[in-house]
Design a protein around this motif. Structure first.
Motif, mmCIF file in Angstrom:
data_model
loop_
_atom_site.group_PDB
_atom_site.id
_atom_site.type_symbol
_atom_site.label_atom_id
_atom_site.label_comp_id
_atom_site.label_asym_id
_atom_site.label_seq_id
_atom_site.Cartn_x
_atom_site.Cartn_y
_atom_site.Cartn_z
ATOM 1 N N UNK A 44 -37.641 -5.676 -86.355
ATOM 2 C CA UNK A 44 -37.668 -5.195 -87.740
ATOM 3 C C UNK A 44 -36.511 -4.254 -88.030
ATOM 4 N N UNK A 45 -36.339 -3.914 -89.290
ATOM 5 C CA UNK A 45 -35.261 -3.005 -89.670
ATOM 6 C C UNK A 45 -35.594 -1.582 -89.237
ATOM 7 N N UNK A 46 -34.544 -0.797 -89.030
ATOM 8 C CA UNK A 46 -34.727 0.613 -88.700
ATOM 9 C C UNK A 46 -34.915 0.932 -87.239
ATOM 10 N N UNK A 47 -34.850 -0.092 -86.373
ATOM 11 C CA UNK A 47 -35.092 0.153 -84.952
ATOM 12 C C UNK A 47 -33.794 0.404 -84.184
ATOM 13 N N UNK A 48 -32.648 0.280 -84.881
ATOM 14 C CA UNK A 48 -31.365 0.562 -84.229
ATOM 15 C C UNK A 48 -30.672 -0.657 -83.663
ATOM 16 N N UNK A 49 -30.975 -1.853 -84.206
ATOM 17 C CA UNK A 49 -30.333 -3.072 -83.690
ATOM 18 C C UNK A 49 -28.817 -2.999 -83.820
ATOM 19 N N UNK A 50 -28.337 -2.623 -85.002
ATOM 20 C CA UNK A 50 -26.884 -2.605 -85.224
ATOM 21 C C UNK A 50 -26.199 -1.598 -84.313
ATOM 22 N N UNK A 51 -26.793 -0.418 -84.176
ATOM 23 C CA UNK A 51 -26.207 0.603 -83.295
ATOM 24 C C UNK A 51 -26.164 0.125 -81.861
ATOM 25 N N UNK A 52 -27.221 -0.577 -81.454
ATOM 26 C CA UNK A 52 -27.279 -1.078 -80.086
ATOM 27 C C UNK A 52 -26.231 -2.155 -79.851
ATOM 28 N N UNK A 53 -26.069 -3.055 -80.824
ATOM 29 C CA UNK A 53 -25.060 -4.105 -80.706
ATOM 30 C C UNK A 53 -23.659 -3.490 -80.659
ATOM 31 N N UNK A 54 -23.427 -2.456 -81.476
ATOM 32 C CA UNK A 54 -22.129 -1.771 -81.447
ATOM 33 C C UNK A 54 -21.875 -1.137 -80.085
ATOM 34 N N UNK A 55 -22.926 -0.557 -79.496
ATOM 35 C CA UNK A 55 -22.808 0.045 -78.157
ATOM 36 C C UNK A 55 -22.423 -1.011 -77.127
ATOM 37 N N UNK A 60 -26.473 -16.133 -89.933
ATOM 38 C CA UNK A 60 -26.485 -15.983 -88.484
ATOM 39 C C UNK A 60 -25.055 -15.911 -87.960
ATOM 40 N N UNK A 61 -24.856 -15.026 -86.996
ATOM 41 C CA UNK A 61 -23.517 -14.806 -86.464
ATOM 42 C C UNK A 61 -23.606 -14.448 -84.992
ATOM 43 N N UNK A 62 -22.740 -15.051 -84.196
ATOM 44 C CA UNK A 62 -22.692 -14.745 -82.766
ATOM 45 C C UNK A 62 -21.511 -13.826 -82.496
ATOM 46 N N UNK A 63 -21.766 -12.776 -81.726
ATOM 47 C CA UNK A 63 -20.717 -11.826 -81.371
ATOM 48 C C UNK A 63 -20.466 -11.903 -79.865
ATOM 49 N N UNK A 74 -20.770 -3.690 -77.583
ATOM 50 C CA UNK A 74 -19.397 -4.157 -77.771
ATOM 51 C C UNK A 74 -18.367 -3.144 -77.298
ATOM 52 N N UNK A 75 -18.698 -1.864 -77.325
ATOM 53 C CA UNK A 75 -17.714 -0.841 -76.965
ATOM 54 C C UNK A 75 -17.302 -1.006 -75.512
ATOM 55 N N UNK A 76 -16.013 -0.952 -75.290
ATOM 56 C CA UNK A 76 -15.503 -1.087 -73.926
ATOM 57 C C UNK A 76 -15.345 -2.521 -73.480
ATOM 58 N N UNK A 77 -15.780 -3.477 -74.320
ATOM 59 C CA UNK A 77 -15.626 -4.877 -73.964
ATOM 60 C C UNK A 77 -14.233 -5.357 -74.376
ATOM 61 N N UNK A 78 -13.978 -6.630 -74.128
ATOM 62 C CA UNK A 78 -12.656 -7.178 -74.415
ATOM 63 C C UNK A 78 -12.279 -6.961 -75.876
ATOM 64 N N UNK A 79 -11.026 -6.671 -76.115
ATOM 65 C CA UNK A 79 -10.556 -6.352 -77.464
ATOM 66 C C UNK A 79 -10.715 -7.519 -78.430
ATOM 67 N N UNK A 80 -10.881 -8.711 -77.896
ATOM 68 C CA UNK A 80 -11.018 -9.891 -78.742
ATOM 69 C C UNK A 80 -12.222 -9.770 -79.667
ATOM 70 N N UNK A 81 -13.234 -9.017 -79.257
ATOM 71 C CA UNK A 81 -14.436 -8.855 -80.070
ATOM 72 C C UNK A 81 -14.094 -8.389 -81.470
ATOM 73 N N UNK A 82 -13.219 -7.390 -81.579
ATOM 74 C CA UNK A 82 -12.826 -6.885 -82.894
ATOM 75 C C UNK A 82 -12.110 -7.938 -83.700
#
Length: 291
Positions: free
Chosen positions: A166-177, A203-206, A179-187
């Motif tokens: 559900x919304x508000x559980x921090x999904x986006x923040x967790x996904x951002x975490x 739907x989108x795959x990162x 991605x951090x430090x991963x290959x630059x191609x992600x950006x």
């Protein structure tokens, strides 16, 4: 060239090619003629039309491992169901519905409780242990403190994982975490597939690592219980199977029948919280009109 569709919108498909990046593609007319729709998550072969601009055509869909009903996505290795340990309080009824949905579609599930910095260890395991006892892998994270991120990355490694919750559980923040430090191609991926007229909440795959993808889809934020009969519900509660042989009646609904093996195991091996959610969902399915 082979790659994976990471986003599809308005007839354009964005295909991630390892070592090459994202190609903007159209599907050949043969797919329309055969009434085949490429899905996010599909592995495909493309023909490059413009290497400089990274444009191409999808020539062939490779065989699908699975296909989810809603959202319409393909080749999912795992669903990661994310709830907050607090703020908002976790809805175990909703969690059980997600689990039933994934059991029905035969997709392995891991459960993640985020915002663990807001509760005590005892409170966290009071509900986490219930699901671990059912055989679901449990992960505990805090994006604020960076807790559990390495363990989460290990669980996701080499898989295509759909994120639910559900919304508000921090999904986006967790996904951002993640991605951090991963290959630059992600950006670069994010910029390529989210620009101008193609921006949408589809739907989108990162990509978050080599062969590791996260699927963030708004369709998984909503509840969808597949249209199976109430008599089938029990088979999607995996802890029931051990006790059903002790039911007096074959096809026991585990609701009102006497000498029910499942009810006899309540408050022991079977959680009453899970069982009460089963009863609620059973009554909902019972009330569905058959046309």
């Amino acid at each position: 060239m082979q790659g994976k569709i990471v986003k599809g919108i308005s007839g354009f498909y964005y295909v991630h090619i390892a070592e090459s990046g994202i190609y903007e593609c159209k599907a050949k007319g043969v797919f329309r003629n055969q009434k085949i729709k490429p899905l996010v998550g599909d592995n495909v072969e493309i023909a490059v039309l413009d290497g400089q601009e990274k444009k191409g055509n999808i020539e062939r869909l490779l065989p699908r491992k699975n296909e989810l009903i809603r959202p319409a996505v393909a080749n999912i290795d795992m669903a990661l169901v994310i709830f907050a340990a607090k703020e908002p309080q976790p809805s175990f009824n909703l969690l059980d519905r997600f689990l039933v949905m994934m059991e029905y579609q035969k997709v392995p599930v891991a459960i993640c409780f985020n915002k663990t910095d807001l509760v005590t260890e005892d409170a966290l395991h009071a509900f986490g242990d219930i699901y671990e006892a059912c055989g679901y892998p449990m992960l505990y994270t805090s994006t604020k403190e960076g807790r559990g991120i390495e363990q989460l990355l290990e669980a996701l490694e080499g898989k295509t994982t759909a994120v639910a919750g559900p919304s508000g559980v921090g999904k986006s923040s967790l996904i951002n975490r993640l991605q951090s430090g991963q290959q630059m191609e992600t950006g670069a991926v994010s910029r390529k597939i989210s620009r101008g007229r193609h921006t949408t909440r589809h739907s989108e795959i990162v990509p978050v690592g080599d062969g590791t993808y996260i699927m963030d889809t708004p369709g998984f934020s909503t509840l969808y219980v597949p249209g199976f009969a109430k008599e089938e519900l029990g088979q999607y509660y995996r802890e029931f199977a051990r006790y059903e042989p002790y039911c007096r009646f074959r096809g026991c609904s585990h609701i009102d029948e006497p000498d029910c093996g499942v009810k006899a195991a309540l408050d022991g091996e079977i959680s009453r919280l899970r069982y009460e959610n089963y009863r609620l969902l059973y009554e909902e399915l019972k009330a569905v009109k058959k046309y």
